[in-house]
Design a protein around this motif. Structure first.
Motif, mmCIF file in Angstrom:
data_model
loop_
_atom_site.group_PDB
_atom_site.id
_atom_site.type_symbol
_atom_site.label_atom_id
_atom_site.label_comp_id
_atom_site.label_asym_id
_atom_site.label_seq_id
_atom_site.Cartn_x
_atom_site.Cartn_y
_atom_site.Cartn_z
ATOM 1 N N THR A 65 -12.342 -41.175 1.552
ATOM 2 C CA THR A 65 -10.927 -40.794 1.533
ATOM 3 C C THR A 65 -10.725 -39.437 2.185
ATOM 4 N N PHE A 66 -11.585 -38.477 1.845
ATOM 5 C CA PHE A 66 -11.461 -37.133 2.408
ATOM 6 C C PHE A 66 -11.648 -37.153 3.917
ATOM 7 N N LEU A 67 -12.692 -37.823 4.388
ATOM 8 C CA LEU A 67 -12.949 -37.853 5.828
ATOM 9 C C LEU A 67 -11.849 -38.608 6.576
ATOM 10 N N SER A 68 -11.343 -39.707 6.002
ATOM 11 C CA SER A 68 -10.244 -40.433 6.640
ATOM 12 C C SER A 68 -8.994 -39.565 6.734
ATOM 13 N N ALA A 69 -8.693 -38.857 5.656
ATOM 14 C CA ALA A 69 -7.531 -37.968 5.665
ATOM 15 C C ALA A 69 -7.714 -36.843 6.684
ATOM 16 N N GLY A 75 -5.412 -36.185 14.070
ATOM 17 C CA GLY A 75 -4.614 -36.947 15.033
ATOM 18 C C GLY A 75 -3.154 -36.547 15.019
ATOM 19 N N VAL A 76 -2.594 -36.394 13.826
ATOM 20 C CA VAL A 76 -1.184 -35.982 13.704
ATOM 21 C C VAL A 76 -0.997 -34.576 14.272
#
Length: 129
Positions: A65-69, A75-76
């Motif tokens: 979850t942390f790495l995906s966030a 990207g944003v």
């Protein structure tokens, strides 16, 4: 009178060694900074997961979850915040780099002061020893 013909002389190519010296002179500093920062970033990325798992007690799902966030925010940030942030930091490349370096130094100094054992700014349970 007939127009004079221009003589075309063959171009003399600069020797490879001279061109390599020029390249190192012009871009050597940038290449050195790129090398140093890549090594530092690789070291940080290699140890980040271990620190999160061992010291901060993250489980595999938490790590994912942390790495995906983190990747999503990257990207944003690149897509929407890069333009306004560049304008805010000076607009021109040299000024942006100078201001970014100053801000990073201040933040690292602040972080070092916050987590220094001699100061009691942060609660004891936040300090990892």
């Amino acid at each position: 009178t007939a127009p004079e013909k221009e003589e075309t002389k063959p171009k003399v190519q600069t020797p490879f060694i001279d061109r390599a010296k020029l390249l190192i002179t012009v871009a050597g500093g940038a290449l050195l900074v790129k090398l140093i920062t890549n090594v530092a970033n690789s070291m940080a990325q290699s140890t980040q997961v271990l620190i999160m798992k061992n010291d901060l007690q993250f489980g595999e799902a938490d790590l994912g979850t942390f790495l995906s966030a983190s990747f999503a925010f990257g990207g944003v940030a690149n897509g929407f915040l890069l333009g306004p942030l560049t304008s805010l930091l000076g607009g021109k490349v040299g000024k942006v780099v100078q201001n970014s370096a100053c801000i990073m130094m201040l933040c690292y100094g602040l972080r070092g002061a916050l987590f220094h054992p001699a100061y009691t700014v942060l609660p004891e349970d936040l300090l990892i020893r």
